[in-house]
Design an enzyme around this catalytic site. Sequence first.
Site, PDB file in Angstrom:
ATOM      1  N   GLU A 158       0.821  -1.220   0.000  1.00 43.72           N
ATOM      2  CA  GLU A 158       0.000   0.000   0.000  1.00 43.72           C
ATOM      3  C   GLU A 158       0.851   1.265   0.000  1.00 43.72           C
ATOM      4  O   GLU A 158       0.337   2.357   0.203  1.00 43.72           O
ATOM      5  CB  GLU A 158      -1.015  -0.006   1.149  1.00 43.72           C
ATOM      6  CG  GLU A 158      -0.456  -0.293   2.512  1.00 43.72           C
ATOM      7  CD  GLU A 158      -1.524  -0.376   3.599  1.00 43.72           C
ATOM      8  OE1 GLU A 158      -2.691  -0.046   3.361  1.00 43.72           O
ATOM      9  OE2 GLU A 158      -1.154  -0.763   4.722  1.00 43.72           O
ATOM     10  N   ASP A 173      -4.875   3.126   0.468  1.00 44.57           N
ATOM     11  CA  ASP A 173      -3.680   3.898   0.774  1.00 44.57           C
ATOM     12  C   ASP A 173      -2.767   4.033  -0.436  1.00 44.57           C
ATOM     13  O   ASP A 173      -2.155   5.071  -0.639  1.00 44.57           O
ATOM     14  CB  ASP A 173      -2.923   3.270   1.956  1.00 44.57           C
ATOM     15  CG  ASP A 173      -3.536   3.685   3.285  1.00 44.57           C
ATOM     16  OD1 ASP A 173      -3.806   4.890   3.452  1.00 44.57           O
ATOM     17  OD2 ASP A 173      -3.768   2.813   4.129  1.00 44.57           O
ATOM     18  N   CYS A 197      -7.283  -5.912  -1.266  1.00 42.68           N
ATOM     19  CA  CYS A 197      -8.250  -5.755  -0.173  1.00 42.68           C
ATOM     20  C   CYS A 197      -8.725  -4.312  -0.015  1.00 42.68           C
ATOM     21  O   CYS A 197      -9.516  -4.013   0.869  1.00 42.68           O
ATOM     22  CB  CYS A 197      -7.679  -6.283   1.145  1.00 42.68           C
ATOM     23  SG  CYS A 197      -6.213  -5.402   1.677  1.00 42.68           S
TER      24      CYS A 197
HETATM   25  C1  PEP Z   1      -6.067  -0.035   2.063  1.00 46.62           C
HETATM   26  O1  PEP Z   1      -5.308   0.874   2.387  1.00 46.62           O
HETATM   27  O2  PEP Z   1      -6.469  -0.233   0.908  1.00 46.62           O
HETATM   28  C2  PEP Z   1      -6.557  -0.978   3.087  1.00 46.62           C
HETATM   29  C3  PEP Z   1      -7.241  -2.037   2.745  1.00 46.62           C
HETATM   30  O3  PEP Z   1      -6.324  -0.678   4.386  1.00 46.62           O
HETATM   31  P1  PEP Z   1      -7.117   0.456   5.176  1.00 46.62           P
HETATM   32  O4  PEP Z   1      -8.250   0.920   4.299  1.00 46.62           O
HETATM   33  O5  PEP Z   1      -7.582  -0.132   6.446  1.00 46.62           O
HETATM   34  O6  PEP Z   1      -6.062   1.500   5.366  1.00 46.62           O
HETATM   35 MG    MG Z   2      -4.337   0.878   4.331  1.00 49.65          MG
END
Ligand code: PEP
Ligand code: MG
Length: 530
Positions: free
Chosen positions: A421, A445, A492
Site C-alpha cells: 500500500e 492507501d 483488499c
Molecule cells: C487499504 O489501504 O487499501 C486498506 C485495505 O487498508 P485500510 O483501508 O484499512 O487503510
Molecule cells: Mg491501508
Amino acid sequence: MQELKAKGVSKGISIAPIRVLNRESEIAPRKSDSKDQERQKLKMALARANEKLEAIKVKIEGEESEIFSAHQMMLEDPEVLDRIDNYIEEGYVAEYSVFCAKNELKEIFNAMDDEYFRARANDIEDVLSRVIRIIEGKEGSDLDGEYILLSDELYPSETLEMDFKNIKGIVTLRGSVTSHTTILANNLKIPAIISLQIGDINEYDGKLAIIDGKEGDLIIDPSDKVLDEYKNKIEQIKIREHELLSYKNRPAITKAGKKISVYANIGSDIEAELAHENGAEGIGLFRSEFLFLGRASAPDEEEQFRAYKNAVNYMNKKPVIIRTLDIGADKQVSYLNLKEEDNPQMGLRAIRISLKDIELFKIQLRALLRAAAFGSLKVMLPMIISVAEVKKTREIIEDCKRELDEKNIAYGEIELGVMIETPAAVMIADELAKVSDFFSIGTNDLVSYTLAVDRTNNELDEFRDDYHPAIRKMIKMTAEAAHKNNIEVGICGAMGADPNMLDFYIEIGIDELSVSVSKVLDLKEMIINR
Ligand code: PEP
Ligand code: MG
C-alpha cells in the site's frame, strides 16, 4: 418534503427518523436566578445519566461494561461534584457549571504523566457531556429505537460505541469514500451518504427520512406517495438479495475456468459470521485495530485471542487473514499517547507503531499464534516500506513462539503476508516477495500515497483517480513480482470491488479479491458470469 442529494458510499435503502449526533459544543456562560433550581436540575440529570449507564451495562458484557461502571463512579465522585457546585455557587446555570468543571478536570488529567490518568480525561469528557446533553434536553431519541444518524462527521470509535442494530443509515456532512467510517458502514450493511450540504443539522432531529445509500439521496418528511415508492424499492432489494443467495456456496470461477477467490473484509469477529453467511470464501482483511478503538485501554492477549479464535471458528476452516494493528491517521486511540502530528497519514502509524512498541506487538502476535491453532489463520502487516520490517517481525514471531513454548501454551503455524500500500513496497515487491508468504494490495492507501491525495479529505475527490495509469502499473508490477516468486496476490482495498477493474484483475491473474461483506455476492455473480 425535502429532497437532498449527496454522495452515496454504502448502498441500501431505509426509512427511519433522523437522530442528530450532538458533540460537545461551546456552552455560553449564563447566570441563573436560583441556585437551588440549578442544583435540582443537576441532581436530576445525574440520576438520569446513572440510569442510562446502567441500561448500557445491561446490554454489553464483560470487561467492556467496566468502563461504564467507572463512569457511574465519576458521577458520585466528590472531586467532580464539588467542582460543579463551585460554579453553581457563583450563580451559573447547571449546564455551564458542568461544562467548566469538565474542562478543568480534563486539563488536570491530561497534564499527568501517568498514562492511566491521561486516559481518564476521555472518560470525564464522555460522562460529563452526557450530563450536559441531559440538562439541555438533547438526549432526544438517544439509543432508543431505530434511526438514521446525522452528524457533521463521524469517527470510527463513535460508530463502534453505538448499537449498530438501531442504526438504519449514516449521513455526514464531511467524510470520504475510503474513510474508515465508510468502510465500517459497508461491512455492517448500513446505507451511508457523505458530503451532504445543509445548514443547521439540529433542525432535522426527529424528522422521518428515507436514505438511499447507492444514489446518495436523503428525503426528509417524505410524502405518502414517495414512502410507498421506497417501500416498494426495499421489497425489490430483498428479492434481489434472495436471488444472489444462489451464489453463496458456489466458488467464484469464470466461464473460462479462471478462479478468483472472493473474500470479505471485516473489523470484528461478529462480522466473520456475517461474511460466512454471505458466501465469503475467506476473510481477506480483518482490520484488527477496530478491536482497539472506542475504549479506555488496549485489549489484552486473552481478549484478542478470543476475537481471533471466534473469527477463525465462524469461517469454519476457510482462511482468515488478520492484519496487525493499523492505528494512526484517522484511527486514533488515546491510551497509546501518540503525539499530534501535522500529517498523520504519513506519520507514526501501523507497523511503525508495532515495531516501536514491541510489547504491544507481542501481545497481538501471541494472541494470533494461539488462535492459529483453531483453523487457517494468516497474518498480514500494514504500511510496509522495507524488507527489514518483515524480517524484524519474523524474529519477533519466533520470540513469541518461544515464550508460548515455555508456558506450554498451544499455538499454530501462521503464514506472514504484507500489504502493498505504499509506492515503496511496489518498487521492492520482488524482494518483499522473497520474505513474504503472500501479498495483499491496499488500494485505498496506495492511491493516496501514489497520487498524493489525503484519503480523508473529500475536497480532493477530483484528484483521486483509481483509473490513473500509475495505479494500474503498480497493481500489475505487484502481481508479476508475486507470481514470479510463487506467492499469491490479493486486493483488499475498495478498488477490489470495482466492476470496471474486474477484467484487468482477471487478465493479470489476481488470485483473490477481498471486499466488504455487502459486496461479496455481487462480485461472485460477476465473476461466475464473466
Ligand atoms: C487499504 O489501504 O487499501 C486498506 C485495505 O487498508 P485500510 O483501508 O484499512 O487503510
Ligand atoms: Mg491501508
